[in-house]
Scaffold this active site. Structure first.
Site, mmCIF file in Angstrom:
data_model
loop_
_atom_site.group_PDB
_atom_site.id
_atom_site.type_symbol
_atom_site.label_atom_id
_atom_site.label_comp_id
_atom_site.label_asym_id
_atom_site.label_seq_id
_atom_site.Cartn_x
_atom_site.Cartn_y
_atom_site.Cartn_z
ATOM 1 N N ASP A 16 25.682 6.531 -3.220
ATOM 2 C CA ASP A 16 24.830 6.350 -2.052
ATOM 3 C C ASP A 16 23.490 7.020 -2.338
ATOM 4 O OD1 ASP A 16 23.566 6.495 0.436
ATOM 5 O OD2 ASP A 16 25.447 6.861 1.504
ATOM 6 N N ILE A 17 22.423 6.263 -2.267
ATOM 7 C CA ILE A 17 21.101 6.815 -2.607
ATOM 8 C C ILE A 17 20.720 7.962 -1.683
ATOM 9 C CG2 ILE A 17 19.731 5.210 -1.187
ATOM 10 C CD1 ILE A 17 18.419 5.666 -4.525
ATOM 11 N N ASN A 30 10.445 -2.659 3.693
ATOM 12 C CA ASN A 30 9.843 -3.967 3.988
ATOM 13 C C ASN A 30 8.393 -3.752 4.384
ATOM 14 O OD1 ASN A 30 9.576 -3.792 6.957
ATOM 15 N ND2 ASN A 30 11.813 -3.637 6.856
ATOM 16 N N GLY A 38 20.101 -2.512 5.488
ATOM 17 C CA GLY A 38 20.406 -2.179 4.097
ATOM 18 C C GLY A 38 20.078 -0.737 3.772
ATOM 19 N N VAL A 39 19.535 -0.556 2.593
ATOM 20 C CA VAL A 39 19.268 0.794 2.108
ATOM 21 C C VAL A 39 18.162 1.459 2.941
ATOM 22 C CG1 VAL A 39 17.583 0.205 0.312
ATOM 23 C CG2 VAL A 39 19.139 2.092 -0.050
ATOM 24 N N ASP A 40 17.239 0.671 3.448
ATOM 25 C CA ASP A 40 16.153 1.173 4.297
ATOM 26 C C ASP A 40 16.740 1.843 5.545
ATOM 27 O OD1 ASP A 40 13.644 1.552 5.383
ATOM 28 O OD2 ASP A 40 13.109 -0.562 5.482
ATOM 29 N N SER A 129 15.410 -5.326 -4.088
ATOM 30 C CA SER A 129 15.330 -6.790 -3.896
ATOM 31 C C SER A 129 16.633 -7.544 -4.130
ATOM 32 C CB SER A 129 14.232 -7.427 -4.775
ATOM 33 O OG SER A 129 12.946 -7.118 -4.290
ATOM 34 N N THR A 130 17.735 -6.846 -4.422
ATOM 35 C CA THR A 130 18.973 -7.594 -4.698
ATOM 36 C C THR A 130 19.910 -7.653 -3.486
ATOM 37 O OG1 THR A 130 20.214 -5.704 -5.605
ATOM 38 C CG2 THR A 130 18.847 -6.959 -7.146
ATOM 39 N N GLY A 131 19.428 -7.204 -2.307
ATOM 40 C CA GLY A 131 20.202 -7.333 -1.078
ATOM 41 C C GLY A 131 19.597 -8.437 -0.226
HETATM 42 P P1 ADP Z 1 16.175 -5.519 -0.401
HETATM 43 O O1 ADP Z 1 15.647 -5.922 0.948
HETATM 44 O O2 ADP Z 1 15.096 -4.928 -1.305
HETATM 45 O O3 ADP Z 1 16.976 -6.607 -1.049
HETATM 46 P P2 ADP Z 1 18.576 -4.129 0.553
HETATM 47 O O4 ADP Z 1 18.615 -2.808 1.242
HETATM 48 O O5 ADP Z 1 18.982 -5.325 1.358
HETATM 49 O O6 ADP Z 1 17.106 -4.257 -0.074
HETATM 50 O O7 ADP Z 1 19.507 -4.065 -0.743
HETATM 51 C C1 ADP Z 1 19.119 -3.462 -1.938
HETATM 52 C C2 ADP Z 1 20.325 -2.883 -2.616
HETATM 53 O O8 ADP Z 1 20.651 -1.639 -2.020
HETATM 54 C C3 ADP Z 1 21.587 -3.742 -2.529
HETATM 55 O O9 ADP Z 1 22.146 -3.828 -3.848
HETATM 56 C C4 ADP Z 1 22.511 -2.927 -1.628
HETATM 57 O O10 ADP Z 1 23.868 -3.072 -2.005
HETATM 58 C C5 ADP Z 1 22.051 -1.530 -1.922
HETATM 59 N N1 ADP Z 1 22.354 -0.492 -0.916
HETATM 60 C C6 ADP Z 1 22.601 -0.619 0.405
HETATM 61 N N2 ADP Z 1 22.841 0.592 0.950
HETATM 62 C C7 ADP Z 1 22.737 1.508 -0.048
HETATM 63 C C8 ADP Z 1 22.873 2.926 -0.136
HETATM 64 N N3 ADP Z 1 23.149 3.661 0.931
HETATM 65 N N4 ADP Z 1 22.709 3.518 -1.356
HETATM 66 C C9 ADP Z 1 22.405 2.778 -2.450
HETATM 67 N N5 ADP Z 1 22.252 1.447 -2.434
HETATM 68 C C10 ADP Z 1 22.420 0.815 -1.251
#
Ligand code: ADP
Length: 186
Positions: A16-17, A30, A38-40, A129-131
Site C-alpha cells: 500500500d503506497i 487527476n 483509487g490511489v488518490d 495510469s493503470t487503474g
Molecule cells: P490512474 O487514474 O492513474 O489509473 P488509479 O488510482 O485508478 O490511478 O490506479 C493506479 C494504480 O494504483 C492501480 O494499479 C491500482 O491498483 C493502484 N492502487 C490503488 N490503491 C493503491 C494503494 N493504496 N497503494 C498502491 N497502489 C494502489
C-alpha cells in the site's frame, strides 16, 4: 526485488503506497488536484483533510484555478502519512490522450527530477495510469521501469532509492518481469 543502478536502488514491492516510509510518495492524481478514487482517494484518506486544503490552495493560487497539466508534478506536505511529502502527478488517460507512453515516461521523469531538486532522497510510486486511466500494465510497467533506470543512469546519486509499489500480486509479477527484462537488455 531490487537492483542497484550507479549506486541508487530501484525496488519493487507489493503493498500500500500510503504506508511507505519514504521522503515522498507519488499520487496518481487527476487534473482537478482535488482528490478522486483509487490511489488518490487512499492517499487523501490517509493524509487527512489538510492535504486537500493544500491542494485547493495550489489549484487556486499557483494554477490560477486551471487544471494541472499531464506529467507536471506538484509537491505538497504529507501530513498524517509516514512520508513527509506527496508529489501529485497526472498520468495519461489511455484512449483519450495522444502518445500515452511518452506522457507516462514524462510523469515519472519529472517527478524524479522534482524530488531530487527538493533534496529528497527516497521516493515511492504507484502504477500510474493503470487503474481508472485505463493503460495496459504490460507496457506501462516497462515504461515506468525504463524511465526510472534512465533517470538514475543520467543522474547518479541524485536519489538513494526509487520504489515502485504494486497493489496486487498480479501487478507485482508484471513489474518483476518488466524489471528483469530491462536489466537483461542493458
Ligand atoms: P490512474 O487514474 O492513474 O489509473 P488509479 O488510482 O485508478 O490511478 O490506479 C493506479 C494504480 O494504483 C492501480 O494499479 C491500482 O491498483 C493502484 N492502487 C490503488 N490503491 C493503491 C494503494 N493504496 N497503494 C498502491 N497502489 C494502489
Amino acid at each position: 526485488m531490487q537492483a542497484t543502478i550507479f549506486g541508487s536502488l530501484i525496488t519493487l514491492v507489493q503493498g500500500d503506497i500510503t504506508e511507505q516510509d519514504v521522503d515522498a510518495i507519488v499520487n496518481a492524481a487527476n487534473k482537478t488536484l482535488l482528490g478522486g478514487g483509487g490511489v488518490d482517494g487512499a492517499i487523501h484518506r490517509a493524509a487527512g483533510p489538510e492535504l486537500l486544503a493544500e491542494c485547493r490552495r495550489i489549484r487556486e493560487e499557483v494554477l490560477g484555478g486551471r487544471y494541472l497539466e499531464t506529467a507536471q508534478p506538484v509537491l505538497t506536505k504529507g501530513y498524517r502519512l509516514k512520508a513527509r511529502h506527496v508529489i501529485h502527478v497526472v498520468g495519461p488517460i489511455c484512449g483519450v490522450d495522444p502518445d500515452p507512453p511518452r506522457l507516462l515516461a514524462a510523469a515519472y521523469r519529472n517527478s524524479l527530477q522534482l524530488a531530487a531538486a527538493k533534496g529528497l532522497r527516497t521516493i515511492a510510486f504507484p502504477s500510474i495510469s493503470t487503474g481508472a486511466f485505463g493503460c495496459d500494465i504490460q507496457w506501462a510497467s516497462r515504461v515506468a521501469v525504463d524511465a526510472v533506470i534512465a533517470y538514475l543512469q543520467a543522474n547518479p546519486g541524485a536519489l538513494a532509492e526509487v520504489r515502485l509499489v504494486q497493489y496486487t500480486a498480479a501487478d507485482h509479477a508484471v513489474y518483476r518481469a518488466a524489471l528483469a527484462a530491462c536489466l537483461s537488455a542493458r
